[in-house]
Design an enzyme around this catalytic site. Sequence first.
Site, short mmCIF file in Angstrom:
data_model
loop_
_atom_site.label_atom_id
_atom_site.label_comp_id
_atom_site.label_asym_id
_atom_site.label_seq_id
_atom_site.Cartn_x
_atom_site.Cartn_y
_atom_site.Cartn_z
N ASN A 11 -70.96 69.47 31.94
CA ASN A 11 -71.55 69.73 30.63
C ASN A 11 -70.78 70.88 29.98
OD1 ASN A 11 -73.14 70.33 28.45
ND2 ASN A 11 -74.90 71.05 29.63
N LYS A 13 -71.00 72.00 27.06
CA LYS A 13 -71.77 72.74 26.04
C LYS A 13 -70.91 72.91 24.77
CE LYS A 13 -74.51 74.59 29.72
NZ LYS A 13 -75.38 75.66 30.24
N GLU A 168 -82.80 71.21 36.60
CA GLU A 168 -82.05 72.42 36.26
C GLU A 168 -83.03 73.56 35.99
OE1 GLU A 168 -77.91 71.39 34.54
OE2 GLU A 168 -79.35 71.46 32.90
N SER A 211 -75.66 77.00 37.66
CA SER A 211 -74.68 77.85 38.35
C SER A 211 -74.05 77.18 39.57
CB SER A 211 -75.30 79.20 38.73
OG SER A 211 -75.66 79.93 37.56
#
Length: 249
Positions: A11, A13, A168, A211
């Site tokens: 991802n 972002k 998540e 993370s």
Amino acid sequence: MSGRRPLVAGNWKMNKTGAEAREHCVRLRELLPGEPAAEVAVCPPFTAIEAAAEALAGTPVWVAGQNVNEAAWGARTGEISAPMLLAAGASGVIVGHSERRAMGETDAQVAARVRAALDHGLRVILCVGESLGQREAGETEAWVTGQVRAGLAGVERAETARLAIAYEPIWAIGTGRTATPEMAQEAGAMVRAVAGERVDAPSLLVLYGGSVTPENAADLLRERDVDGALVGGASLDPEGFARIVSTAA
Ligand code: PGA
């Protein structure tokens, strides 16, 4: 993992232009030759989807959007629809990421977006997860199961193969504070169990996100109910991302 082919999705972002996406994906092609044992996806910003899809053409790596509107077209300034994602070369989409939910996306919208994406033939990575306050208050299970039930409200069992759910925890996203493998397993098993009310639990892909790094991926992915990872920060570096993929494989 247990007989399910793992999925590692990056991802990105709000990072990378089209040119940067192309360069990154050309490098990924070199780092992931042939058919990797794990399934791999990249999720660029809308403006870089086409470049990423072109650079990955002919490889098994698929491209996904980071959000999708529930409508196919219309007066919705700033939004992108499922047919537009498909036309740009995406074959999947992330729905309900906590960063979207924090901007006001509701459970009802998430459910409508999941439905719209599936209706148009996209694969879906549905995101769920609790805040630190919710975890500390002992509300994780109630919250996460509620999000899963709401997000899957319109999904049919036959659509399981086009769905992944990413657990998540919000407190682990971008913080360097990864959930322990035990926490990821416990939440993964819970997500699978509640998802089983609507979809085929044994074949459903349940990912962990928050993370994930090349260093901690092996311990997380060893867990039975962690079938892969949704990787944010560490997916921006092709070498590190490829290392996570090889761990999953
Ligand atoms: P992170 O992001 O890996 O940077 O924590 C994960 C995500 O938000 O999908």
